[in-house]
Design a protein around this motif. Structure first.
Motif, PDB file in Angstrom:
ATOM      1  N   ASN A  10       0.816  -1.216   0.000  1.00 39.66           N
ATOM      2  CA  ASN A  10       0.000   0.000   0.000  1.00 39.66           C
ATOM      3  C   ASN A  10       0.849   1.266   0.000  1.00 39.66           C
ATOM      4  O   ASN A  10       0.322   2.368  -0.039  1.00 39.66           O
ATOM      5  N   HIS A  40      -2.777  -3.088   5.942  1.00 39.60           N
ATOM      6  CA  HIS A  40      -2.082  -1.796   5.873  1.00 39.60           C
ATOM      7  C   HIS A  40      -2.311  -1.017   7.169  1.00 39.60           C
ATOM      8  O   HIS A  40      -3.161  -0.143   7.257  1.00 39.60           O
ATOM      9  N   ASP A  42      -1.761   1.609  10.300  1.00 41.36           N
ATOM     10  CA  ASP A  42      -1.525   3.057  10.247  1.00 41.36           C
ATOM     11  C   ASP A  42      -0.041   3.396  10.190  1.00 41.36           C
ATOM     12  O   ASP A  42       0.344   4.356   9.530  1.00 41.36           O
ATOM     13  N   ASP A  45       0.947   3.175   6.617  1.00 38.84           N
ATOM     14  CA  ASP A  45       0.282   4.215   5.834  1.00 38.84           C
ATOM     15  C   ASP A  45       0.876   5.593   6.117  1.00 38.84           C
ATOM     16  O   ASP A  45       1.065   6.404   5.214  1.00 38.84           O
ATOM     17  N   VAL A  49       2.239   6.710   2.716  1.00 38.86           N
ATOM     18  CA  VAL A  49       1.107   7.223   1.953  1.00 38.86           C
ATOM     19  C   VAL A  49       0.915   8.709   2.208  1.00 38.86           C
ATOM     20  O   VAL A  49       0.860   9.148   3.352  1.00 38.86           O
ATOM     21  N   CYS A  83      -3.415   5.670  -5.526  1.00 34.20           N
ATOM     22  CA  CYS A  83      -4.457   4.761  -5.020  1.00 34.20           C
ATOM     23  C   CYS A  83      -5.092   3.991  -6.176  1.00 34.20           C
ATOM     24  O   CYS A  83      -5.364   2.791  -6.066  1.00 34.20           O
ATOM     25  N   LYS A  97      -6.758  -3.134   8.955  1.00 35.07           N
ATOM     26  CA  LYS A  97      -5.958  -2.060   9.525  1.00 35.07           C
ATOM     27  C   LYS A  97      -5.202  -2.512  10.778  1.00 35.07           C
ATOM     28  O   LYS A  97      -4.212  -1.897  11.159  1.00 35.07           O
TER      29      LYS A  97
END
Length: 367
Positions: A10, A40, A42, A45, A49, A83, A97
């Protein structure tokens, strides 16, 4: 055979995306039915991300000033494109998550593979994350690490016992860097093999399926991919640009170099491939920019990342191109140091390493 891959898929990061795509494609070529387990947390991410526009509005109000709006808009655009790239190119299963969500999912796959990428680097996973050691997998499933990377030459002492306990249930273990092999071998009585990063299991023709035109097609440029800020690399690129009369393209949204053609900041991994393929020279401290310089046989120099440079040096030593590593720019005196002199020999060496890696996958999956 249904095979699930657990990795940093991700991440809005070219290397993470390309190694995920490559392993998925390799597994499909081997006749399995692969998927990417959409785990994925936090911590990953946040690491990789880009934040959404409303995050900027809440946490950094100064970004709402007029002079920053264009930058925010560009980042949101990049985030949206990436994305879409992930959703369009990976066969995602679930949406987890937390580890508890993943553990309770009972995916029922035949085999699970963790890797490649730095999935065993506790700095990235904020300590020991059992998901990346496949502790959630059903007892009947095969548990395999393929080219898992520690990011360093050792496992931190506080996590050694947890790693050792998890590795007991593995059916096959491999790592990406030879330098990390002793550390993993000390934690298990199973053999630990060294295999290629998944991106190197494919040839440049295989990437035609994924590749899209870059921003600078038909133009001359030096491709710079700086994963870690490095003043010496910037100075080197500036000198090179002046000496050759060729501008630089780089990945940051704001200019860094004296003579820039532009930024490929909004590229996804699909355009990243074209940017490297069409470059006249590549200058980088990124492992995967080094990998694709080899795949596309581009003139390149690697300046090692301070914390994860071992993987680049291990790779270049394995293909006999350690001369492309520049430790200090004062030691660089000849533009021909960029050149891959014997491309046929490089292809043969990669092919030999591919055989070993494919052999590992065949045995691990019992194909």
């Amino acid at each position: 055979m249904k095979v699930g891959v657990v990795t940093f898929h991700n991440a809005h990061n070219y290397g993470a995306s390309l190694q995920t795509w490559a392993l998925q494609k390799v597994l499909k070529n081997l006749g399995t039915d692969p998927c990417v387990v959409h785990y994925h947390p936090d911590i990953i991410d946040r690491l990789y991300v880009a934040p959404k526009q409303n995050t900027f509005k809440k946490k950094m109000k100064y970004l709402l000033k007029k002079k920053y709006r264009a930058r925010v808009k560009t980042q949101v655009y990049k985030n949206k494109r990436y994305c879409e790239f992930i959703n369009n190119n990976f066969k995602l299963v679930g949406d987890f998550k937390t580890y508890e969500e993943l553990k309770n999912a009972n995916l029922g796959l035949d085999a699970y593979i963790t890797g490649s990428d730095q999935v065993w680097n506790s700095d990235h996973t904020d300590g020991f994350d059992p998901a990346y050691l496949l502790d959630f997998a059903e007892p009947s499933a095969k548990k395999i690490s393929y080219a898992a990377s520690v990011g360093r030459e050792y496992i931190l002492p506080q996590y050694r016992d947890q790693f050792a306990e998890s590795l007991k249930t593995y059916t096959s273990i491999s790592v990406r860097e030879a330098s990390a092999r002793p550390a993993i071998e000390s934690l298990t009585d199973k053999p630990v093999e060294v295999v290629l990063d998944p991106t190197l299991l494919l040839n440049k023709e295989d990437y035609e399926e994924l590749k899209k035109p870059g921003l600078f097609e038909g133009q001359r440029y030096i491709f710079v991919y700086m994963m870690e800020a490095n003043k010496e690399l910037v100075q080197f690129a500036n000198r090179l640009s002046v000496a050759l009369g060729i501008p630089v393209v780089q990945r940051k949204p704001s200019p860094i170099f004296r003579n820039e053609l532009g930024s490929y900041y909004t590229d996804t991994a699909a355009e990243f491939l074209s940017e490297i393929e069409n470059a006249e020279y590549v200058l980088t401290n990124s492992f995967h920019a080094t990998v694709f310089s080899l795949i596309y046989e581009k003139p390149f120099i690697s300046m090692l990342h301070t914390s994860t440079g071992a993987r680049t040096s291990d790779l270049l030593k394995s293909v006999g191109l350690e001369s492309h590593i520049v430790y200090q720019t004062k030691d660089f005196h000849d533009i021909h140091q960029f050149d891959i002199v014997d491309k046929e020999q490089l292809r043969e060496r990669i092919h030999e390493l591919q055989k070993t890696s494919y052999d590992f996958l065949h045995r691990a999956l019992e194909i």
